[in-house]
Design a protein around this motif. Structure first.
Motif, short mmCIF file in Angstrom:
data_model
loop_
_atom_site.label_atom_id
_atom_site.label_comp_id
_atom_site.label_asym_id
_atom_site.label_seq_id
_atom_site.Cartn_x
_atom_site.Cartn_y
_atom_site.Cartn_z
N GLY A 1 -21.55 -18.81 -0.92
CA GLY A 1 -20.20 -18.55 -1.39
C GLY A 1 -20.15 -17.26 -2.18
O GLY A 1 -21.19 -16.62 -2.47
N ALA A 2 -18.95 -16.82 -2.52
CA ALA A 2 -18.78 -15.57 -3.25
C ALA A 2 -19.44 -15.64 -4.62
O ALA A 2 -19.37 -16.66 -5.31
CB ALA A 2 -17.29 -15.25 -3.39
N LEU A 3 -20.13 -14.56 -5.00
CA LEU A 3 -20.81 -14.48 -6.28
C LEU A 3 -20.01 -13.59 -7.22
O LEU A 3 -19.48 -12.54 -6.82
CB LEU A 3 -22.23 -13.92 -6.11
N ASP A 4 -19.92 -13.99 -8.46
CA ASP A 4 -19.15 -13.28 -9.48
C ASP A 4 -20.11 -12.42 -10.30
O ASP A 4 -21.01 -12.94 -10.98
CB ASP A 4 -18.41 -14.27 -10.37
N GLU A 5 -19.92 -11.09 -10.25
CA GLU A 5 -20.79 -10.19 -11.01
C GLU A 5 -20.61 -10.35 -12.50
O GLU A 5 -21.53 -10.09 -13.28
CB GLU A 5 -20.53 -8.74 -10.59
N ALA A 6 -19.43 -10.77 -12.93
CA ALA A 6 -19.19 -10.93 -14.37
C ALA A 6 -19.98 -12.10 -14.95
O ALA A 6 -20.10 -12.21 -16.18
CB ALA A 6 -17.70 -11.13 -14.63
N ALA A 7 -20.52 -13.01 -14.10
CA ALA A 7 -21.25 -14.16 -14.60
C ALA A 7 -22.73 -13.87 -14.83
O ALA A 7 -23.46 -14.74 -15.31
CB ALA A 7 -21.12 -15.33 -13.63
N VAL A 8 -23.19 -12.65 -14.52
CA VAL A 8 -24.61 -12.30 -14.64
C VAL A 8 -24.86 -11.71 -16.02
O VAL A 8 -24.08 -10.88 -16.51
CB VAL A 8 -25.03 -11.30 -13.55
N HIS B 1 -24.43 -15.26 0.74
CA HIS B 1 -24.23 -14.06 -0.07
C HIS B 1 -25.50 -13.76 -0.85
O HIS B 1 -26.19 -14.67 -1.30
CB HIS B 1 -23.05 -14.23 -1.04
N ILE B 2 -25.77 -12.46 -0.98
CA ILE B 2 -26.93 -11.99 -1.74
C ILE B 2 -26.44 -10.91 -2.71
O ILE B 2 -25.75 -9.97 -2.31
CB ILE B 2 -28.04 -11.44 -0.84
N MET B 3 -26.82 -11.04 -3.96
CA MET B 3 -26.50 -10.05 -4.98
C MET B 3 -27.81 -9.41 -5.45
O MET B 3 -28.71 -10.11 -5.92
CB MET B 3 -25.77 -10.70 -6.16
N GLU C 1 -22.78 -9.74 2.17
CA GLU C 1 -22.79 -10.99 2.93
C GLU C 1 -23.88 -10.94 3.99
O GLU C 1 -24.19 -9.89 4.53
CB GLU C 1 -21.43 -11.23 3.59
N THR C 2 -24.44 -12.09 4.29
CA THR C 2 -25.49 -12.19 5.30
C THR C 2 -24.89 -12.64 6.62
O THR C 2 -23.82 -13.24 6.69
CB THR C 2 -26.56 -13.19 4.85
#
Length: 358
Positions: free
Chosen positions: A252-259, A291-293, A283-284
């Motif tokens: 699913g979508a990853l939130d950069e603000a949560a890192v 999803h990969i961040m 996205e893969t």
């Protein structure tokens, strides 16, 4: 004459002493045997009292109660064994055909056979399958089942609405009827399908059926959490720079603000760190994660206070542990003193003994 008299007297004394010794030995044997019997009966609890019998009755009652309370496996559903193919294929406008067999321990009733269409929610409906049945002669049947019904079923002018799950049924009647107990159920896998009488119909060029969404009361919150991967140890020097690469995988979508990256102090207390990082999400095309961040963190102008353990967090979830080691701040490991060498043992020269000349 004197000598002969003394000899006769001594033999009489010996005979009397031997009889006395034999009686004493027999008494000792009897006493020892009685003691052994008493000790064995005591070990076995053979006191013979009322308390022992009451205790045995109580133990037997407890065992019976435990056997009654122990959960038992569910009784397998009764009915004849049905063998059929797992999947049937047909063309649009064509005919779907299948063969099946119904086997039982006593005579079977062909009027109790039906083929139904399975609907969502476990409901059943009449199907368009038509079938014919024939009963085999019991003398020609080999195996544990002596009564067999063989059938052929067909469905003409197949359409996409016919694509579904079906079931061949044999109605055994109510539970109280005698027929409930005359059939046997083969609980082993027969290779003709995991469930008795169930099969699927696939029609070519028709979309595969999709499962209906689960109702809200059956849904549960997903416990899947992102996975964070990072190298466990990174080294640097004072007044230098350390770079840490890490990856966050998620469905699913990853939130950069949560890192975030925090420093772990004593007692694993979280402190603010000097790391600065950048993130990029993609996205893969498939695989375990959608999803990969990718992130790269850096900390410059290193000092001895920066040598610690760190933690990469995604929201409240954290699994990215790593350590930063400052080479200049690390205490040298104590070197072990060499083991003392042992002095060789003195060799004693043995005396070879006298020399013999031959």
């Amino acid at each position: 004459a004197v000598v002969s008299t003394q000899s006769t007297g001594s033999s009489g004394i010996n005979a009397e002493y031997g009889d006395t010794l034999t009686d004493t030995t027999m008494k000792l044997v009897v006493i020892i045997g009685a003691l052994l019997l008493i000790s064995v009966s005591a070990r076995r609890g053979g006191g013979g009292g009322h308390h022992d019998r009451d205790r045995d009755d109580q133990d037997r009652h407890d065992r019976d109660r435990d056997d009654h309370d122990r959960p038992r496996p569910p009784h397998p559903p009764r009915g004849p064994m049905i063998k059929n193919p797992r999947m049937v294929k047909a063309e649009q406008g064509g005919k779907a055909m299948l063969k099946f067999a119904i086997m039982g321990g006593k005579p079977l009733d062909a009027t109790k056979v039906s083929i139904v269409k399975m609907l969502p929610g476990g409901f059943e409906a009449e199907s368009r399958f038509e079938f014919k049945l024939a009963e085999l002669d019991p003398e020609d049947v080999e195996g544990r089942f002596k009564h067999v019904l063989v059938g052929k079923a067909a469905l003409g002018n197949a359409t996409c609405t016919d694509q579904s799950r079906y079931r061949i049924k044999y109605n055994c009647g109510k539970k109280g009827e005698e027929e409930e107990e005359i059939f046997e159920r083969d609980v082993e896998k027969s290779g003709h399908g995991g469930r008795q009488g169930h099969f699927g119909l696939m029609v070519e060029d028709c979309p595969r059926p999709t499962r209906e969404p689960r109702p809200d009361y059956l849904k549960r919150e997903s416990v899947a959490k992102p996975s964070i991967r990072v190298r466990p140890v990174h080294q640097g020097q004072t007044e230098g720079k350390v770079i840490v690469d890490f990856w966050i995988y998620g469905n699913g979508a990853l939130d950069e603000a949560a890192v975030s990256i925090v420093k772990l102090g004593r007692n694993r207390t979280e402190e603010e760190s000097r790391f600065v990082f950048k993130l990029a999400t993609e996205e893969t095309n498939g695989g375990r994660y959608s999803h990969i961040m990718k992130g790269r963190a850096a900390m410059d102008d290193l000092a001895c206070e920066d040598m610690s353990r760190y933690l990469i967090k995604y929201g409240d979830y954290a699994s990215g542990h790593f350590s930063v080691l400052i080479v200049d701040c690390m205490e040298p490991r104590p070197t072990r003193e060499p083991r003392p060498t042992r002095e060789p043992r003195p060799v004693e020269k043995r005396d070879p003994g006298p020399k013999f000349w031959y």
